[in-house]
Design an enzyme around this catalytic site. Structure first.
Site, mmCIF file in Angstrom:
data_model
loop_
_atom_site.group_PDB
_atom_site.id
_atom_site.type_symbol
_atom_site.label_atom_id
_atom_site.label_comp_id
_atom_site.label_asym_id
_atom_site.label_seq_id
_atom_site.Cartn_x
_atom_site.Cartn_y
_atom_site.Cartn_z
ATOM 1 C CG ASN A 72 3.176 3.978 5.882
ATOM 2 O OD1 ASN A 72 2.304 4.714 5.452
ATOM 3 N ND2 ASN A 72 3.167 2.864 5.760
ATOM 4 C CB ALA A 73 3.723 0.868 10.962
ATOM 5 N N GLY A 74 0.417 1.460 10.560
ATOM 6 C CA GLY A 74 -0.745 1.920 11.229
ATOM 7 C C GLY A 74 -1.890 0.867 10.912
ATOM 8 C CB ALA A 87 -21.762 2.595 21.677
ATOM 9 C CE LYS A 115 -3.119 6.996 11.224
ATOM 10 N NZ LYS A 115 -1.642 6.756 10.906
ATOM 11 C CE LYS A 170 -17.892 -4.026 16.527
ATOM 12 N NZ LYS A 170 -17.849 -5.155 15.603
ATOM 13 C CB THR A 173 -4.680 1.286 -0.717
ATOM 14 O OG1 THR A 173 -5.558 1.373 0.050
ATOM 15 C CG2 THR A 173 -3.918 2.606 -0.643
ATOM 16 N N GLY A 231 0.686 -1.094 -0.181
ATOM 17 C CA GLY A 231 0.088 0.197 -0.038
ATOM 18 C C GLY A 231 0.635 1.193 -0.101
ATOM 19 C CE1 TYR A 258 -5.930 4.918 11.072
ATOM 20 C CE2 TYR A 258 -7.294 6.853 10.168
ATOM 21 C CZ TYR A 258 -6.295 5.735 10.012
ATOM 22 O OH TYR A 258 -5.578 6.199 8.918
#
Length: 446
Positions: free
Chosen positions: A282-284, A292, A354, A289, A387, A209, A350
């Protein structure tokens, strides 16, 4: 869209609002041929007959399509100067070639002085963002703010790498953005075709990617790439490393000793005196979800990989006495996300990670200890990038994601990679603490 290290095919038109000169000086330094920009005024307009037989006054047209318009508004201090900006922009709106460029240079409004001057400089941001949304055929518009009014003025050499990046195809998916240039710790290096020649660059998450795209682009620019990824991605990692002549390091970046293991790999492969010029975090991962339904494991795993791991690695690699650590004049480059700017449903973890990267970059970019070593810290914030992962999204969702930006298409991994290459360039020493959105001027969080 025009991509790569390619300048526009048409001429670069240059105009000034207020008498600023740094744009001309920078283009001369880059060796870019220029022509005087047209200025729309009532006196310069020409009469045009429409298909219906009516006549109207229109701006004078360029004799041939121009490749870019650069407007130097660094000395703009009044509403009259904003009228000059309008007059310079109007002929270019229909005069740009495909994938053309509009670049406006200004200063930080807070440094402009009188209230009218502050208002004038702030107005440039509204103009540029609007122009970016009006342009078509892959054309982009961006604003560059330089430091000319406090302390030692930004030099043309310090502006050169940024203006080169914005004019070339490397900035294909960057539009409506504001970039700030300060001062390098030392004299800015010359812009080169292969600026990373012989320099060690570490890229995490390089097995596929965006990470693979970053590794390829930095290798194109001459870097000795250390490609890092988890053991489970070993095959893809090896393929990328072999294709670019780099080295592969299978490593879980959440390990407590990840930074020291990277440094040891560099010293072993390239010699005890070798140092890392740039590390690209760059790794992530994502573990989406609704909040809640998000427990501590789902939350913590994302924060650990996307944020905590790079904080630990930075602390280790910044040790000046560590063999294989980060070099003086080095680069730390993070990969954030537009989700960290605007948030996203089902991505609180996420988005937190970030946004944390953005905060980390701003804090470290302002650290005088790093500035004293010539180390810059920056990040890119990609929008919708095409990607393998996004290819698994429902077609309707993908199409919406493509259409909610001014360029009306998704970006490519190389677009993120090119922005990282600009940050990694030794000539970009005056750029630090910046978060560049590579999103085609997304309407989300604009």
């Amino acid at each position: 869209m025009r991509r790569g290290r390619e300048l526009p095919s048409g001429p670069v038109a240059v105009g000034s609002a207020g008498g600023g000169r740094i744009a001309v000086q920078t283009l001369e330094l880059l060796g870019v041929p220029t022509r005087e920009a047209l200025l729309d005024t009532p006196q310069t307009r020409v009469t045009e007959t429409t298909d219906e037989g009516r006549t109207r006054e229109v701006p004078e047209a360029y004799p041939a399509k121009i490749g870019a318009l650069v407007v130097d508004a660094t000395s703009a201090t009044s509403i009259a100067d904003l009228e000059t900006v309008r007059g310079l922009l109007r002929p270019a709106m229909k005069g740009l070639e495909s994938s053309g460029r509009v670049v406006v240079l200004g200063v930080d409004p807070e440094t402009a002085g009188a209230p009218t001057a502050v208002a004038t400089q702030q107005a440039l941001e509204g103009i540029v963002r609007s122009v970016g949304k009006e342009l078509r055929a892959g054309a982009t518009a961006n604003l560059v703010r330089v430091d000319l009014l406090t302390g030692e003025p930004t030099t043309a050499a310090e502006v050169a790498s940024t203006l080169s990046f914005l004019l070339e195809g490397r900035s294909a998916y960057v539009s409506g953005q504001v970039l700030r240039i300060g001062h390098g710790a030392s004299e800015a290096e010359q812009v080169q075709e292969r600026p990373l020649e012989g320099r060690v660059v570490v890229v995490t998450g390089a097995g596929r990617g965006i990470g693979a795209g970053i590794a390829r682009t930095l290798a194109r620019d001459g870097a000795l790439v250390v490609a890092v990824d988890v053991p489970a991605g070993g095959q893809g990692l090896a393929e990328v490393a072999n294709a670019i002549g780099g080295t592969a390091l299978q490593l879980d970046i959440t390990a407590a000793d990840a930074g020291s293991r990277i440094a040891a790999h560099v010293a072993q492969r390239f010699g005890d005196a070798a140092r890392i010029h740039a590390i690209v975090h760059n790794a992530g991962i994502t573990r989406d979800k609704l909040l809640a339904n998000t427990d501590e494991d789902r939350w913590g795993s994302v924060l650990e990989v996307n944020l905590a791991a790079q904080i630990r690695m930075n602390q280790t690699l910044l040790d000046p006495d560590l063999p294989g650590g980060l070099d003086e004049g080095g680069r730390i480059i993070g990969v954030a996300s537009t989700s960290g700017i605007a948030g996203n449903r089902g991505q609180a973890n996420y988005a937190a990670s970030k946004a944390g990267v953005i905060g980390l970059v701003r804090a470290m970019g302002a650290d005088p200890r790093l500035a004293g070593r010539g180390i810059t810290v920056n990040a890119v914030a990609p929008g919708f990038i095409e990607t393998e992962m996004t290819g698994k999204m429902p077609l309707a969702t993908r199409e919406v994601a493509r259409r909610i930006n001014s360029l009306q298409q998704g970006g490519k991994p190389v677009d993120v990679a090119e922005a990282i290459g600009w940050f990694a360039d030794p000539a970009s020493s005056a750029v630090t603490g910046q978060v560049l959105r590579v999103c085609g001027q997304s309407q989300i969080g604009a």
